[in-house]
Design a protein around this motif. Structure first.
Motif, PDB file in Angstrom:
ATOM      1  N   GLU A  55       1.161  -1.444  -0.068  1.00  0.00           N
ATOM      2  CA  GLU A  55      -0.294  -0.165  -0.102  1.00  0.00           C
ATOM      3  C   GLU A  55       0.962   1.600  -0.248  1.00  0.00           C
ATOM      4  O   GLU A  55       0.825   2.646  -0.353  1.00  0.00           O
ATOM      5  CB  GLU A  55      -0.668  -0.206   1.188  1.00  0.00           C
ATOM      6  CG  GLU A  55      -2.011   1.163   1.555  1.00  0.00           C
ATOM      7  CD  GLU A  55      -3.287   1.300   1.797  1.00  0.00           C
ATOM      8  OE1 GLU A  55      -3.123   1.310   3.207  1.00  0.00           O
ATOM      9  OE2 GLU A  55      -3.367   0.158   1.305  1.00  0.00           O
ATOM     10  N   TYR A  56       2.465   1.173   1.164  1.00  0.00           N
ATOM     11  CA  TYR A  56       2.389   2.547   0.711  1.00  0.00           C
ATOM     12  C   TYR A  56       3.103   2.861  -0.500  1.00  0.00           C
ATOM     13  O   TYR A  56       3.205   4.183  -1.242  1.00  0.00           O
ATOM     14  CB  TYR A  56       3.595   2.272   2.451  1.00  0.00           C
ATOM     15  CG  TYR A  56       5.110   3.277   1.999  1.00  0.00           C
ATOM     16  CD1 TYR A  56       4.631   4.563   2.770  1.00  0.00           C
ATOM     17  CD2 TYR A  56       5.815   3.075   0.646  1.00  0.00           C
ATOM     18  CE1 TYR A  56       6.188   5.476   2.465  1.00  0.00           C
ATOM     19  CE2 TYR A  56       7.065   4.063   1.054  1.00  0.00           C
ATOM     20  CZ  TYR A  56       6.964   5.343   1.954  1.00  0.00           C
ATOM     21  OH  TYR A  56       7.919   6.185   2.201  1.00  0.00           O
ATOM     22  N   GLY A 108       2.335 -15.909   0.935  1.00  0.00           N
ATOM     23  CA  GLY A 108       1.989 -15.171   1.198  1.00  0.00           C
ATOM     24  C   GLY A 108       1.919 -13.781   0.850  1.00  0.00           C
ATOM     25  O   GLY A 108       1.255 -12.626   1.080  1.00  0.00           O
ATOM     26  N   VAL A 109       3.351 -13.645   0.355  1.00  0.00           N
ATOM     27  CA  VAL A 109       3.728 -11.669   0.373  1.00  0.00           C
ATOM     28  C   VAL A 109       2.987 -11.828  -1.554  1.00  0.00           C
ATOM     29  O   VAL A 109       2.427 -10.609  -1.510  1.00  0.00           O
ATOM     30  CB  VAL A 109       5.193 -11.974  -0.537  1.00  0.00           C
ATOM     31  CG1 VAL A 109       5.483 -10.706  -0.355  1.00  0.00           C
ATOM     32  CG2 VAL A 109       5.308 -11.482   1.195  1.00  0.00           C
ATOM     33  N   LEU A 110       2.735 -12.835  -2.528  1.00  0.00           N
ATOM     34  CA  LEU A 110       2.519 -12.706  -3.230  1.00  0.00           C
ATOM     35  C   LEU A 110       0.654 -12.524  -3.449  1.00  0.00           C
ATOM     36  O   LEU A 110       0.241 -11.519  -4.007  1.00  0.00           O
ATOM     37  CB  LEU A 110       2.295 -13.915  -4.954  1.00  0.00           C
ATOM     38  CG  LEU A 110       1.336 -13.724  -5.683  1.00  0.00           C
ATOM     39  CD1 LEU A 110       2.097 -12.644  -6.565  1.00  0.00           C
ATOM     40  CD2 LEU A 110       1.978 -14.873  -6.685  1.00  0.00           C
ATOM     41  N   GLY A 111       0.105 -13.294  -2.376  1.00  0.00           N
ATOM     42  CA  GLY A 111      -1.111 -12.984  -2.136  1.00  0.00           C
ATOM     43  C   GLY A 111      -1.616 -11.470  -1.202  1.00  0.00           C
ATOM     44  O   GLY A 111      -2.643 -10.849  -1.749  1.00  0.00           O
ATOM     45  N   ALA A 112      -0.925 -10.855  -0.119  1.00  0.00           N
ATOM     46  CA  ALA A 112      -1.192  -9.343   0.323  1.00  0.00           C
ATOM     47  C   ALA A 112      -0.755  -8.877  -0.903  1.00  0.00           C
ATOM     48  O   ALA A 112      -1.108  -7.669  -0.768  1.00  0.00           O
ATOM     49  CB  ALA A 112       0.297  -9.333   1.169  1.00  0.00           C
ATOM     50  N   VAL A 113       0.384  -8.566  -1.935  1.00  0.00           N
ATOM     51  CA  VAL A 113      -0.261  -7.686  -2.908  1.00  0.00           C
ATOM     52  C   VAL A 113      -0.861  -7.037  -3.924  1.00  0.00           C
ATOM     53  O   VAL A 113      -1.208  -6.546  -4.104  1.00  0.00           O
ATOM     54  CB  VAL A 113       1.838  -7.612  -3.829  1.00  0.00           C
ATOM     55  CG1 VAL A 113       1.903  -7.145  -4.832  1.00  0.00           C
ATOM     56  CG2 VAL A 113       2.764  -7.753  -2.724  1.00  0.00           C
ATOM     57  N   ILE A 153      -4.292  -5.722  -2.096  1.00  0.00           N
ATOM     58  CA  ILE A 153      -3.676  -4.326  -1.753  1.00  0.00           C
ATOM     59  C   ILE A 153      -3.621  -3.862  -3.238  1.00  0.00           C
ATOM     60  O   ILE A 153      -4.411  -2.626  -3.672  1.00  0.00           O
ATOM     61  CB  ILE A 153      -2.424  -4.123  -1.364  1.00  0.00           C
ATOM     62  CG1 ILE A 153      -2.649  -4.801   0.512  1.00  0.00           C
ATOM     63  CG2 ILE A 153      -2.380  -2.565  -0.806  1.00  0.00           C
ATOM     64  CD1 ILE A 153      -3.264  -4.007   1.514  1.00  0.00           C
ATOM     65  N   ILE A 154      -2.883  -3.969  -4.405  1.00  0.00           N
ATOM     66  CA  ILE A 154      -2.364  -3.847  -4.992  1.00  0.00           C
ATOM     67  C   ILE A 154      -4.648  -3.598  -6.475  1.00  0.00           C
ATOM     68  O   ILE A 154      -5.307  -3.064  -6.999  1.00  0.00           O
ATOM     69  CB  ILE A 154      -1.828  -3.787  -5.675  1.00  0.00           C
ATOM     70  CG1 ILE A 154      -0.386  -3.611  -4.485  1.00  0.00           C
ATOM     71  CG2 ILE A 154      -1.889  -3.008  -7.565  1.00  0.00           C
ATOM     72  CD1 ILE A 154      -0.375  -2.564  -5.048  1.00  0.00           C
ATOM     73  N   VAL A 155      -4.596  -5.547  -6.779  1.00  0.00           N
ATOM     74  CA  VAL A 155      -5.421  -5.775  -7.615  1.00  0.00           C
ATOM     75  C   VAL A 155      -6.748  -5.034  -6.858  1.00  0.00           C
ATOM     76  O   VAL A 155      -7.517  -4.557  -7.482  1.00  0.00           O
ATOM     77  CB  VAL A 155      -4.990  -6.554  -7.957  1.00  0.00           C
ATOM     78  CG1 VAL A 155      -6.435  -7.321  -8.466  1.00  0.00           C
ATOM     79  CG2 VAL A 155      -4.320  -7.396  -9.040  1.00  0.00           C
ATOM     80  N   VAL A 156      -6.943  -6.076  -6.065  1.00  0.00           N
ATOM     81  CA  VAL A 156      -8.592  -5.894  -5.114  1.00  0.00           C
ATOM     82  C   VAL A 156      -8.901  -4.693  -4.812  1.00  0.00           C
ATOM     83  O   VAL A 156     -10.066  -4.376  -4.772  1.00  0.00           O
ATOM     84  CB  VAL A 156      -8.771  -6.707  -3.938  1.00  0.00           C
ATOM     85  CG1 VAL A 156     -10.094  -7.155  -3.463  1.00  0.00           C
ATOM     86  CG2 VAL A 156      -8.119  -7.962  -4.682  1.00  0.00           C
ATOM     87  N   LYS A 157      -7.732  -3.740  -3.736  1.00  0.00           N
ATOM     88  CA  LYS A 157      -8.269  -2.743  -3.133  1.00  0.00           C
ATOM     89  C   LYS A 157      -7.783  -1.046  -3.224  1.00  0.00           C
ATOM     90  O   LYS A 157      -8.743  -0.975  -4.194  1.00  0.00           O
ATOM     91  CB  LYS A 157      -7.485  -2.575  -1.711  1.00  0.00           C
ATOM     92  CG  LYS A 157      -7.359  -1.035  -0.925  1.00  0.00           C
ATOM     93  CD  LYS A 157      -6.649  -1.605   0.533  1.00  0.00           C
ATOM     94  CE  LYS A 157      -7.261  -0.563   1.239  1.00  0.00           C
ATOM     95  NZ  LYS A 157      -6.431   0.149   2.736  1.00  0.00           N
ATOM     96  N   ALA A 161      -8.960  -9.881   1.753  1.00  0.00           N
ATOM     97  CA  ALA A 161      -7.983 -11.194   1.650  1.00  0.00           C
ATOM     98  C   ALA A 161      -8.624 -11.650   1.626  1.00  0.00           C
ATOM     99  O   ALA A 161      -8.104 -13.160   1.046  1.00  0.00           O
ATOM    100  CB  ALA A 161      -8.171 -10.920   3.300  1.00  0.00           C
ATOM    101  N   LEU A 162      -9.585 -11.635   1.145  1.00  0.00           N
ATOM    102  CA  LEU A 162     -10.615 -12.810   0.810  1.00  0.00           C
ATOM    103  C   LEU A 162     -10.824 -12.982  -0.947  1.00  0.00           C
ATOM    104  O   LEU A 162     -10.515 -14.927  -1.467  1.00  0.00           O
ATOM    105  CB  LEU A 162     -12.222 -13.214   1.245  1.00  0.00           C
ATOM    106  CG  LEU A 162     -12.267 -14.094   2.346  1.00  0.00           C
ATOM    107  CD1 LEU A 162     -13.943 -13.315   2.573  1.00  0.00           C
ATOM    108  CD2 LEU A 162     -11.596 -15.097   2.914  1.00  0.00           C
ATOM    109  N   GLY A 163     -10.419 -12.316  -1.328  1.00  0.00           N
ATOM    110  CA  GLY A 163      -9.570 -12.027  -2.585  1.00  0.00           C
ATOM    111  C   GLY A 163      -8.777 -13.034  -3.302  1.00  0.00           C
ATOM    112  O   GLY A 163      -8.685 -13.743  -4.305  1.00  0.00           O
ATOM    113  N   ALA A 164      -7.283 -12.010  -2.218  1.00  0.00           N
ATOM    114  CA  ALA A 164      -6.746 -12.799  -2.459  1.00  0.00           C
ATOM    115  C   ALA A 164      -5.956 -14.552  -1.961  1.00  0.00           C
ATOM    116  O   ALA A 164      -5.479 -14.980  -2.848  1.00  0.00           O
ATOM    117  CB  ALA A 164      -5.447 -12.038  -1.483  1.00  0.00           C
ATOM    118  N   ARG A 165      -6.899 -14.763  -1.288  1.00  0.00           N
ATOM    119  CA  ARG A 165      -7.356 -16.343  -0.069  1.00  0.00           C
ATOM    120  C   ARG A 165      -7.976 -17.093  -1.706  1.00  0.00           C
ATOM    121  O   ARG A 165      -6.770 -18.534  -2.968  1.00  0.00           O
ATOM    122  CB  ARG A 165      -7.835 -16.583   0.628  1.00  0.00           C
ATOM    123  CG  ARG A 165      -7.717 -18.281   0.912  1.00  0.00           C
ATOM    124  CD  ARG A 165      -8.990 -18.013   2.285  1.00  0.00           C
ATOM    125  NE  ARG A 165      -8.340 -19.081   2.453  1.00  0.00           N
ATOM    126  CZ  ARG A 165      -9.835 -20.345   2.877  1.00  0.00           C
ATOM    127  NH1 ARG A 165     -10.139 -20.330   1.572  1.00  0.00           N
ATOM    128  NH2 ARG A 165      -9.395 -21.848   2.385  1.00  0.00           N
TER     129      ARG A 165
END
Length: 310
Positions: free
Chosen positions: A61-62, A99-104, A107-111, A125-129
């Motif tokens: 996000e930053y 986990g890093v890939l899911g977090a990216v 944040i980037i794609v879904v949010k 979070a669920l979108g990434a899961r």
């Protein structure tokens, strides 16, 4: 009477509670499940996945906001909540880079690509899961407890085997990092209720509808042990209290929240009983998120007076 007034969008009630306060409350509420998961899966070093995934969400996000010359919003704790929730929905043996890939992705794609906090169309979070489930199905469905691999209790239940409901309640079972202990989850949920962050409409309707559904179609009738096993397994409690209640992706109307909960309960029951997987919570919440605009449209209170209902 010729003066023109600018009316901003709702809500119009001023309150000292900010988004940062709410997100911080959610982080605090997730701590019991987080600490239990870290201890429960200590042999798999679950803490590494929790720390790395959460940090990756904040850093994503930053960096995105910095590169896009947007205001930096990491101090609102929303990225922390997203990263932590994603970590709690991951198996403890998952490689840290996934986990890093899911977090990216969260944040980037879904949010962020949809406008940031308050604009995302589904729970990040669920979108990434679900993204990780599609990409790395084997790793995402590999569960271990105390060094022994095997299916989750919910998978065993679907296969017709008996399960230990007390172990499921306490959390001494295979599963994702944060879903196993219903006791720890409910401690956090009670905190959110007492702080006024969530109400009972969505999780209450979700759970009651799900119980009715599996009672009618589960083939066991009203069997308390069978129902308890379903409620304690598969992340239903984590999803009901911490993800289905997300302000952004859930309805704002009272009737809409109830209808939303009914959709969640029916979809979860449908996926679990008649689907190929023993799970169903993640997909039920995401599909219901997509239905929120329609739910709000049909449950929006009708105006009275000129141009409204007479």
């Amino acid at each position: 009477m010729n003066e023109k007034y600018n009316v901003s969008s709702s809500p119009h009630i001023r309150d000292k509670v900010t988004s940062s306060n709410i997100m911080l409350y959610v982080v605090i509420a997730l701590l019991p499940a987080t600490f239990f998961g870290i201890w429960n899966f200590r042999h798999e070093n679950a803490w590494i996945l929790v720390v790395v995934t959460t940090a990756a969400a904040v850093l994503s996000e930053y960096l995105y906001e910095k590169l896009m010359h947007k205001p930096i919003t990491i101090n609102d704790f929303s990225a922390v909540v997203t990263g932590l929730l994603l970590a709690l929905n991951l198996p403890p043996t998952l490689p840290w880079w996934m986990g890093v890939l899911g977090a990216v992705f969260a944040i980037i794609v879904v949010k962020q690509l949809f406008g940031g906090l308050g604009q995302n169309f589904m729970n990040p979070a669920l979108g990434a899961r679900c993204f990780l489930l599609i990409c790395f199905a084997g790793k995402m469905t590999y569960f271990v407890y105390d060094g022994v691999t095997g299916p989750t209790p919910l998978a065993e239940l679907k296969a017709g085997e008996t399960v230990n409901t007390l172990s499921m309640l306490l959390g001494n079972i295979r599963g994702t990092i944060g879903e196993t202990s219903v006791v720890a989850i409910m401690i956090g949920a009670m905190f959110l209720i007492l702080m006024g962050v969530i109400d009972l409409r969505i999780p209450g309707t979700y759970i009651v509808t799900f119980v009715i559904f599996i009672t009618l179609f589960g083939g066991h009738g009203f069997d308390p042990q069978y129902i308890t096993a379903h409620l304690c397994g598969g992340g239903l409690m984590l999803g009901a209290w911490f993800m289905a209640t997300d302000y952004v992706t859930s309805p704002i109307t009272s009737k809409g929240k109830i209808l939303f909960g009914i959709c969640l309960g029916c979809l979860t029951g449908l996926f679990r009983l008649f689907g190929g997987s023993a799970e169903g919570v993640s997909y039920a919440i995401i599909i219901s998120n997509l239905l929120v605009p329609l739910i709000e449209k049909v449950t929006l209170p009708k105006p009275f007076g000129k141009g409204g209902e007479k």
